[in-house]
Design an enzyme around this catalytic site. Structure first.
Site, PDB file in Angstrom:
ATOM      1  N   GLU A   1      18.191  61.058  47.160  1.00  0.00           N
ATOM      2  CA  GLU A   1      18.788  61.075  48.497  1.00  0.00           C
ATOM      3  C   GLU A   1      20.306  61.063  48.368  1.00  0.00           C
ATOM      4  OE1 GLU A   1      15.746  58.936  51.628  1.00  0.00           O
ATOM      5  OE2 GLU A   1      17.370  57.743  50.798  1.00  0.00           O
ATOM      6  N   CYS A   2      20.965  61.982  49.040  1.00  0.00           N
ATOM      7  CA  CYS A   2      22.419  62.027  49.145  1.00  0.00           C
ATOM      8  C   CYS A   2      23.072  61.977  47.758  1.00  0.00           C
ATOM      9  CB  CYS A   2      22.915  60.902  50.055  1.00  0.00           C
ATOM     10  SG  CYS A   2      24.581  61.211  50.721  1.00  0.00           S
ATOM     11  N   GLY A   3      23.650  60.853  47.343  1.00  0.00           N
ATOM     12  CA  GLY A   3      24.253  60.781  46.023  1.00  0.00           C
ATOM     13  C   GLY A   3      23.268  61.089  44.923  1.00  0.00           C
TER      14      GLY A   3
ATOM     15  N   THR B   1      17.527  65.744  48.915  1.00  0.00           N
ATOM     16  CA  THR B   1      18.180  66.157  50.155  1.00  0.00           C
ATOM     17  C   THR B   1      19.318  65.190  50.447  1.00  0.00           C
ATOM     18  OG1 THR B   1      17.874  66.410  52.542  1.00  0.00           O
ATOM     19  CG2 THR B   1      16.467  64.835  51.444  1.00  0.00           C
TER      20      THR B   1
END
Length: 438
Positions: A329-331, A430
């Site tokens: 997720e993200c990072g 994502t």
């Protein structure tokens, strides 16, 4: 004060001093022997860490938009069952949310209205005096179902300043329960995603103790305790919670990977899953006896060089992903890609388990609630499931790669944004942070 009582710390905007007041009150009431717990309205990772450090009890997010009403009730009931007092810190301004179904805007006022939680209003009165009363009155009458129970004056310049503002507010019938003088030591350091995390403070206990000292000296704790009201949420359930992604979950956890919601980790454990942390920054990989790997968000852009040099981490992740699911997720999504460009424009090789590249040098803020329809089975859920969550990042995808997308994204209002994320083999990721099932 009654057992299992609660109140909300609200304000007109971010930066008014809510977090400092909340942290200080949590520790001050703990010093009095109370089991006190902190909560945060909205999608915030950082403040619950400070709440946990101040109280010794896990923080929790209560998000009226991302969480179904039954899930909010269940989490609230669980939180109050384990504490004498619950202090809910509002995100942004008290009434700030999005246009949505009644009671599901994401604003802290939804919680106040639904559960009868009184609001302690923190007013930054720097640059004003009697005008603070007009602001307070606006809060008092804006929504009759949201009760402003008391006011704290923050960043007061002098005794005369305090008296002018307090007298004008109390003339309206609103009690002023204390005033905090201007003090640069009360300012909490920030970076691009908000406050610096609790885990990064070298003198965290000293800081929390100082906040508690200020609140004890500046506020009437007895009056504030008396303002708190019993919390009696209706029966809820965890049906909208994200289920554990596996029986043994390898969780990346260090200064680069920190953004896992407390309610998710708590639910996974209560459902029987075991969370096995590992540190990519220490060149560790996921334990081979785990059946899924979760790479949460955080600040990999601040540690990109160390991550690029962590050869054992790289090899272990590559081997794990050959047979078992890996989700970022993200990072975490950024690190699963080919390259990451840091703020200084230096490009670092990442894991290459997905084909995209990202840049933090070419910054663009992406912020808001998201609705994600999953396109293929992954650790977040099965194909077709609708997940609610949010995005908050400054990085951009500079090369999208050729992987298939993972989700179709819409904003909080349901306006389509398009395909997002990536999937290849057992690896998915994502920028979207999942909070709960829709």
């Amino acid at each position: 004060m009654n057992a299992s009582s609660g109140l909300i710390i609200g304000a007109a905007r971010s930066g008014s001093g809510k977090t400092s007041v909340t942290i200080g009150l949590l520790r001050a009431f703990k010093r009095r022997g109370l089991r006190v717990r902190g909560a945060k309205s909205g999608p915030d990772y950082i403040d619950p860490g400070f709440h946990a450090a101040a109280t010794g009890l896990p923080g929790v997010n209560l998000d009226s938009w991302a969480m179904a009403p039954s899930l909010v009730s269940a989490l609230l009931k669980q939180s109050t069952a384990e504490a004498d007092m619950l202090i809910v810190e509002s995100a942004m301004g008290l009434f700030d949310g999005i246009r949505s179904d009644p009671g599901r805007s994401g604003a802290a006022s939804d919680l106040a209205r639904r559960f009868g939680l009184p609001v302690l209003l923190v007013l930054d009165v720097s640059g004003q005096s009697q005008t603070a009363a007009a602001v307070a009155k606006g809060f008092a009458v804006y929504d009759p179902a949201v009760r402003i129970a008391g006011v704290v004056l923050n960043r007061v310049g002098s005794e005369r300043h305090r008296r002018l503002a307090a007298d004008a507010i109390e003339a309206l019938g609103l009690p002023v329960v204390g005033a905090i003088m201007r003090d640069p030591r009360m300012t909490m350091p920030e970076r691009h995603l908000g406050l610096v995390q609790a885990s990064e403070y070298e003198a965290l206990e000293e800081f929390i103790g100082r906040m508690a000292d200020v609140m004890e000296a500046s506020l009437d704790l007895d009056r504030i305790a008396a303002l708190a009201q019993p919390v009696a949420p209706e029966v809820g359930d965890y049906g909208h919670m994200l289920p554990p992604p596996g029986q043994r979950v390898a969780l990346a956890q260090d200064a680069a990977f920190t953004f896992l919601y407390p309610h998710l980790a708590g639910h996974w454990r209560s459902a029987g899953a075991e969370i096995v942390p590992f540190s990519p920054l220490a060149d560790q990989g996921p334990s081979d006896d785990c059946d899924v790997c979760w790479m949460p968000g955080g600040y990999p852009e601040l540690h990109a060089g160390r991550l690029a040099a962590a050869e054992n981490f790289r090899a272990a992740m590559t081997g794990f992903a050959e047979t078992r699911p890996v989700h970022g997720e993200c990072g975490g999504f950024m690190v699963l890609g080919e390259e990451l460009e840091d703020a200084e424009g230096r490009t670092h090789r990442m894991l290459g388990l997905l084909g995209h590249s990202t840049s933090f040098a070419r910054r663009k803020m992406n912020l808001g609630y998201r609705q994600a329809r999953i396109l293929a089975d992954c650790p977040v859920g099965l194909a077709g499931a609708l997940i609610r969550g949010h995005e908050f990042h400054y990085a951009q995808v500079t090369r999208p790669g050729s992987d298939e997308p993972l989700v179709d994204i819409a904003d909080g209002l349901g306006t389509p944004i398009g395909a997002s994320g990536a999937r290849r083999g057992h690896v998915t990721g994502t920028f979207f942070h999942a909070i709960a099932r829709g």
